[in-house]
Design an enzyme around this catalytic site. Structure first.
Site, PDB file in Angstrom:
ATOM      1  CE  LYS A  50      -4.107  -2.374   2.600  1.00 25.17           C
ATOM      2  NZ  LYS A  50      -4.454  -2.365   3.567  1.00 25.17           N
ATOM      3  CD  GLN A  94      -3.321  -4.456   6.793  1.00 26.09           C
ATOM      4  OE1 GLN A  94      -3.356  -3.222   5.963  1.00 26.09           O
ATOM      5  NE2 GLN A  94      -3.704  -5.546   6.450  1.00 26.09           N
ATOM      6  CG  ASP A 117      -9.677  -0.176   5.044  1.00 24.67           C
ATOM      7  OD1 ASP A 117      -9.177  -0.462   3.918  1.00 24.67           O
ATOM      8  OD2 ASP A 117      -8.836  -0.481   6.096  1.00 24.67           O
TER       9      ASP A 117
END
Length: 284
Positions: A50, A94, A117
């Site tokens: 990422k 994460q 997200d």
């Protein structure tokens, strides 16, 4: 019949090109903050990807690598600081988190306007009411892939196998918004193959290697394999496989590969969400 392949790389690059174009219109750019707890190899690898892709697009990217034993209060304090920082466009924590951290509480702590997200309850609710700017990355990436390959959704029968909060449920909402007729099936669905054979577009998102076989697929259907599983065969090293058995290629009209299908789309959509969040901060 051999299914047409729908690789993710060309579709992801098209999405990233749009992100770069939108980013160029932001004088202050955009800054993604990724928070990782611990050194789980999969998480380390995914965060590294990422970060690298963000920089390739032109985003500023900061990885906050915290020890596994970091107290939840310290993690929440970091999120609060980033929420208050006008230069922080997007915040991503994460997953999975260590057992001592309440993941739901952490995700709710992120400013919904920086939740790239798309997991905050405000954004989840907005998804069902058609008001969210930041959709969950994997379902949104899946739809971007279908658009790239000109696979129509409106008026089609879509069957999703899997009801997770990350893929199955939000994907159902997004498909309904695109005028598909949607069925959500799962591990307890009786006679699963009878349900899946009705699909014009079949989405496999269970996390069970090779669950979907040719018997589950109507001839000519489009099959989107969201699953990523480590599959071991005797005397061979483990390898990544999807939820869809390779033999489905002989029945389906189109099929995404694993790896290299949906995976690149998830990261590309994350970066697009970060640019979208930055635009909102610049033009509230």
């Amino acid at each position: 019949m051999t299914a047409r392949a729908l690789p993710g790389a060309p579709a992801a690059e098209a999405l990233l090109a749009r992100a770069r174009e939108r980013l160029a219109a932001l004088p202050g750019g955009a800054h993604l903050h990724v928070i990782r707890l611990g050194d789980d190899p999969a998480s380390v690898s995914y965060v590294r990807l990422k970060d690298r892709k963000a920089r390739e697009v032109g985003l500023r990217s900061t990885v906050h690598a915290l020890p596994d034993a970091t107290p939840e209060a310290d993690l929440l304090a970091l999120i609060a600081r980033l929420n208050a920082d006008p230069a922080a466009s997007g915040i991503l924590v994460q997953l999975p988190l260590p057992a001592h951290v309440n993941a739901s509480r952490v995700l709710r702590a992120i400013d919904p306007d920086k939740d790239v997200d798309g997991f905050h309850p405000v954004n989840v609710g907005g998804l069902w009411s058609g008001e969210t700017r930041l959709p969950p990355c994997t379902p949104a990436g899946v739809l971007a892939l279908l658009d790239h390959y000109a696979v129509p959704v409106a008026g089609k029968r879509a069957v999703i196998v899997g009801r997770s909060n990350i893929v199955g449920k939000p994907l159902a909402a997004m498909l309904l918004a695109r005028d598909a007729t949607v069925t959500v099936a799962h591990s307890r669905t009786p006679d699963l193959s009878a349900v899946t054979r009705a699909a014009d577009i079949l989405f496999a998102a269970v996390g069970r290697a090779h669950l979907i076989t040719p018997a589950h697929v109507r001839s000519g259907a489009t099959v989107i394999d969201v699953g990523v599983n480590r599959h071991a065969v005797a005397d061979e090293p483990p390898r990544l496989v999807g939820d869809v058995h390779p033999d489905v290629r002989s029945v389906a009209g189109a099929l995404t590969p694993v790896p290299g299908g949906v995976g690149p789309m998830t990261v590309a959509q994350l970066l697009m969400n970060t640019v979208t969040a930055a635009h909102h901060h610049a033009h509230p």
